[in-house]
Design an enzyme around this catalytic site. Sequence first.
Site, PDB file in Angstrom:
ATOM      1  N   CYS A  83     -14.625  12.632  -6.096  1.00  0.00           N
ATOM      2  CA  CYS A  83     -13.588  13.098  -7.027  1.00  0.00           C
ATOM      3  C   CYS A  83     -13.343  14.593  -6.881  1.00  0.00           C
ATOM      4  O   CYS A  83     -12.197  15.033  -6.759  1.00  0.00           O
ATOM      5  CB  CYS A  83     -13.991  12.769  -8.466  1.00  0.00           C
ATOM      6  SG  CYS A  83     -14.230  11.023  -8.749  1.00  0.00           S
ATOM      7  N   CYS A  89     -20.154   9.511  -5.925  1.00  0.00           N
ATOM      8  CA  CYS A  89     -20.257   9.908  -4.508  1.00  0.00           C
ATOM      9  C   CYS A  89     -19.755  11.324  -4.289  1.00  0.00           C
ATOM     10  O   CYS A  89     -19.693  11.791  -3.156  1.00  0.00           O
ATOM     11  CB  CYS A  89     -19.483   8.927  -3.639  1.00  0.00           C
ATOM     12  SG  CYS A  89     -17.691   9.136  -3.731  1.00  0.00           S
ATOM     13  N   CYS A 143      -3.971  -2.451  -1.324  1.00  0.00           N
ATOM     14  CA  CYS A 143      -4.441  -1.666  -2.472  1.00  0.00           C
ATOM     15  C   CYS A 143      -5.715  -2.321  -2.993  1.00  0.00           C
ATOM     16  O   CYS A 143      -5.768  -3.549  -3.157  1.00  0.00           O
ATOM     17  CB  CYS A 143      -3.347  -1.658  -3.548  1.00  0.00           C
ATOM     18  SG  CYS A 143      -3.905  -1.036  -5.140  1.00  0.00           S
ATOM     19  N   CYS A 181       6.470  -0.803  -4.423  1.00  0.00           N
ATOM     20  CA  CYS A 181       5.884  -0.865  -3.080  1.00  0.00           C
ATOM     21  C   CYS A 181       6.963  -1.041  -2.022  1.00  0.00           C
ATOM     22  O   CYS A 181       7.888  -1.846  -2.183  1.00  0.00           O
ATOM     23  CB  CYS A 181       4.901  -2.028  -3.019  1.00  0.00           C
ATOM     24  SG  CYS A 181       4.205  -2.272  -1.382  1.00  0.00           S
ATOM     25  N   CYS A 193       3.989  -7.996   3.591  1.00  0.00           N
ATOM     26  CA  CYS A 193       3.262  -7.859   2.324  1.00  0.00           C
ATOM     27  C   CYS A 193       1.776  -8.188   2.524  1.00  0.00           C
ATOM     28  O   CYS A 193       1.427  -9.173   3.171  1.00  0.00           O
ATOM     29  CB  CYS A 193       3.876  -8.795   1.283  1.00  0.00           C
ATOM     30  SG  CYS A 193       2.881  -8.930  -0.204  1.00  0.00           S
ATOM     31  N   CYS A 231      -8.223   0.770  -7.300  1.00  0.00           N
ATOM     32  CA  CYS A 231      -9.330   1.670  -7.678  1.00  0.00           C
ATOM     33  C   CYS A 231      -9.105   2.401  -8.995  1.00  0.00           C
ATOM     34  O   CYS A 231     -10.017   3.041  -9.493  1.00  0.00           O
ATOM     35  CB  CYS A 231      -9.622   2.650  -6.549  1.00  0.00           C
ATOM     36  SG  CYS A 231      -8.457   4.013  -6.423  1.00  0.00           S
ATOM     37  N   CYS A 246       1.097   5.959  -6.684  1.00  0.00           N
ATOM     38  CA  CYS A 246       0.834   6.188  -5.240  1.00  0.00           C
ATOM     39  C   CYS A 246       2.050   5.934  -4.352  1.00  0.00           C
ATOM     40  O   CYS A 246       2.277   6.694  -3.403  1.00  0.00           O
ATOM     41  CB  CYS A 246      -0.328   5.325  -4.759  1.00  0.00           C
ATOM     42  SG  CYS A 246      -1.858   5.561  -5.658  1.00  0.00           S
ATOM     43  N   CYS A 272      -4.429  -7.674  -1.490  1.00  0.00           N
ATOM     44  CA  CYS A 272      -3.819  -6.515  -2.148  1.00  0.00           C
ATOM     45  C   CYS A 272      -3.846  -6.663  -3.676  1.00  0.00           C
ATOM     46  O   CYS A 272      -3.431  -7.674  -4.228  1.00  0.00           O
ATOM     47  CB  CYS A 272      -2.382  -6.335  -1.677  1.00  0.00           C
ATOM     48  SG  CYS A 272      -1.611  -4.873  -2.390  1.00  0.00           S
ATOM     49  N   CYS A 324     -10.544   6.187  -7.514  1.00  0.00           N
ATOM     50  CA  CYS A 324     -11.806   6.306  -6.780  1.00  0.00           C
ATOM     51  C   CYS A 324     -11.490   6.662  -5.333  1.00  0.00           C
ATOM     52  O   CYS A 324     -11.560   5.824  -4.453  1.00  0.00           O
ATOM     53  CB  CYS A 324     -12.587   4.997  -6.869  1.00  0.00           C
ATOM     54  SG  CYS A 324     -14.279   5.086  -6.257  1.00  0.00           S
ATOM     55  N   CYS A 368     -15.449   6.077 -12.056  1.00  0.00           N
ATOM     56  CA  CYS A 368     -16.842   5.977 -12.528  1.00  0.00           C
ATOM     57  C   CYS A 368     -16.956   6.523 -13.945  1.00  0.00           C
ATOM     58  O   CYS A 368     -17.589   5.921 -14.811  1.00  0.00           O
ATOM     59  CB  CYS A 368     -17.780   6.749 -11.613  1.00  0.00           C
ATOM     60  SG  CYS A 368     -17.773   6.200  -9.919  1.00  0.00           S
ATOM     61  N   HIS A 421       3.020  -2.697  -7.439  1.00  0.00           N
ATOM     62  CA  HIS A 421       3.781  -3.810  -6.858  1.00  0.00           C
ATOM     63  C   HIS A 421       5.294  -3.636  -7.058  1.00  0.00           C
ATOM     64  O   HIS A 421       6.087  -4.095  -6.240  1.00  0.00           O
ATOM     65  CB  HIS A 421       3.289  -5.078  -7.557  1.00  0.00           C
ATOM     66  CG  HIS A 421       3.776  -6.374  -6.996  1.00  0.00           C
ATOM     67  ND1 HIS A 421       3.610  -6.753  -5.682  1.00  0.00           N
ATOM     68  CD2 HIS A 421       4.411  -7.412  -7.603  1.00  0.00           C
ATOM     69  CE1 HIS A 421       4.112  -7.967  -5.507  1.00  0.00           C
ATOM     70  NE2 HIS A 421       4.615  -8.387  -6.656  1.00  0.00           N
ATOM     71  N   CYS A 432      -2.298   4.071   0.829  1.00  0.00           N
ATOM     72  CA  CYS A 432      -3.096   2.987   1.411  1.00  0.00           C
ATOM     73  C   CYS A 432      -2.211   1.923   2.044  1.00  0.00           C
ATOM     74  O   CYS A 432      -2.351   1.590   3.223  1.00  0.00           O
ATOM     75  CB  CYS A 432      -3.987   2.365   0.338  1.00  0.00           C
ATOM     76  SG  CYS A 432      -5.135   3.541  -0.387  1.00  0.00           S
TER      77      CYS A 432
HETATM   78 FE1  FSX Z   1     -16.747   7.642  -8.599  1.00  0.00          FE
HETATM   79 FE2  FSX Z   1     -16.395  10.425  -8.179  1.00  0.00          FE
HETATM   80 FE3  FSX Z   1     -15.263   7.027  -6.735  1.00  0.00          FE
HETATM   81 FE4  FSX Z   1     -16.741   8.777  -5.810  1.00  0.00          FE
HETATM   82  O1  FSX Z   1     -17.494  11.751  -8.325  1.00  0.00           O
HETATM   83  S1  FSX Z   1     -14.569   7.434  -8.823  1.00  0.00           S
HETATM   84  S2  FSX Z   1     -17.566   6.811  -6.590  1.00  0.00           S
HETATM   85  S3  FSX Z   1     -14.552   8.607  -5.326  1.00  0.00           S
HETATM   86  O2  FSX Z   1     -16.775  10.436  -6.471  1.00  0.00           O
HETATM   87  O3  FSX Z   1     -17.069   9.298  -9.397  1.00  0.00           O
HETATM   88 FE1  SF4 Z   2       2.774  -6.075  -3.851  1.00  0.00          FE
HETATM   89 FE2  SF4 Z   2       0.678  -5.374  -2.324  1.00  0.00          FE
HETATM   90 FE3  SF4 Z   2       2.652  -6.870  -1.304  1.00  0.00          FE
HETATM   91 FE4  SF4 Z   2       3.046  -4.289  -1.875  1.00  0.00          FE
HETATM   92  S1  SF4 Z   2       1.661  -5.078  -0.301  1.00  0.00           S
HETATM   93  S2  SF4 Z   2       4.422  -5.992  -2.342  1.00  0.00           S
HETATM   94  S3  SF4 Z   2       1.810  -4.060  -3.750  1.00  0.00           S
HETATM   95  S4  SF4 Z   2       1.231  -7.459  -2.989  1.00  0.00           S
END
Ligand code: FSX
Ligand code: SF4
Length: 339
Positions: free
Chosen positions: A55, A52, A294, A240, A260, A297, A275, A266, A198, A160, A237, A287
């Site tokens: 990245c 997409c 989560c 978090c 949670c 990705c 993250c 999640c 991603c 990807c 986890h 996120c």
């Molecule tokens: Fe994939 Fe990248 Fe996701 Fe998108 O180019 S990892 S679909 S964020 O853009 O490849």
């Molecule tokens: Fe674990 Fe997700 Fe709960 Fe955070 S929100 S404690 S990462 S299950």
Amino acid sequence: MPKQSFLSRRDFLKLSATSLTATTLMQLPGFARMLEAAVAEVPVIWIQTGSCTGCVVSVINSASPRIQEILLDQVIPGKHISLKYNQTVMAASGDLAMKAMEKAAEKKGGFVLIAEGAFPTKDDGLYCQIGEREGKGITGLEHLVHLGSNAMAVIALGTCACYAGIPAAPPNPTGCKSVNQVFAEKGIKTPVINVAGCPPHPDWFVGTVATILIGGLSAVKVDNNGRPLAFYGSLMHDNCERRGHFDAGRFAKKFSDPYCLYELGCKGPITHADCPSRRWNNGTNWCIGCGHPCIGCVEPEFPFEKSLYDIVPLDRVTPPATYPGIEAQQGTAPKAARG
Ligand code: FSX
Ligand code: SF4
């Protein structure tokens, strides 16, 4: 000549010996200048195939150093990343652009390849073409095989490229595969570093590029899925900010609940990335921090067969079939998460 205030090459190499290097690097004063000076010597070719384009969009939002500091010689005149080809950000197009790619690839082992997106392989890769030769389109697959065989190293950028990701989701009509899958089939031995996500966080990319080019490929320690441990070494986890609620059995029933998010699907218990501490958009939020489970990705299984959105409407709780497996039991939150 004025005294330079950034890290010496010797200091950088010493730092590269630790797995913390890439994480720490991003905060060091003068890192942008050190990076620019170091990468100026090695040409980079960046191809984009089935994806997409998120990245490259994510990476050009790098905050420290900013992408314009990396690509343009704004800090030390004449010193900048030697990006020879990227179809999204380069000014050249057509034959001019393709010639730039060919020239950068002339020397075997003399350039780094960044591969972004999954590679369609069905019908000899017909469904993705970049440029042409004698009136015939060149497939992304051909580029990957040719450039990948000759590169010093390949950075697979985004889930990807790392694991085939969304383009390979069933029924995968174009036969999309990851860089490593194509390399295994073609017998290509060039080392591949997977910068998954991603999209991936800009720091994960910039830190990995810098570590390879300055400390060498061996400076990047990777996990079993080929991802740099400096960024992907910890379980979401375990760090978090909602882990206390998990341990106490307090689960969100709707997205605005502050508890949670496990019962809303999640994937934090099986997802490895920093993250929670790094956060996104220059450390603004992440996120789970803004109430979204989560989606895992950065993992090879992404997009999960039963992910949040493909079975239930957003206002309903995810059924148990989509719950990720849990290794850590309730009441075992590590110190960082408790803090
Ligand atoms: Fe994939 Fe990248 Fe996701 Fe998108 O180019 S990892 S679909 S964020 O853009 O490849
Ligand atoms: Fe674990 Fe997700 Fe709960 Fe955070 S929100 S404690 S990462 S299950």
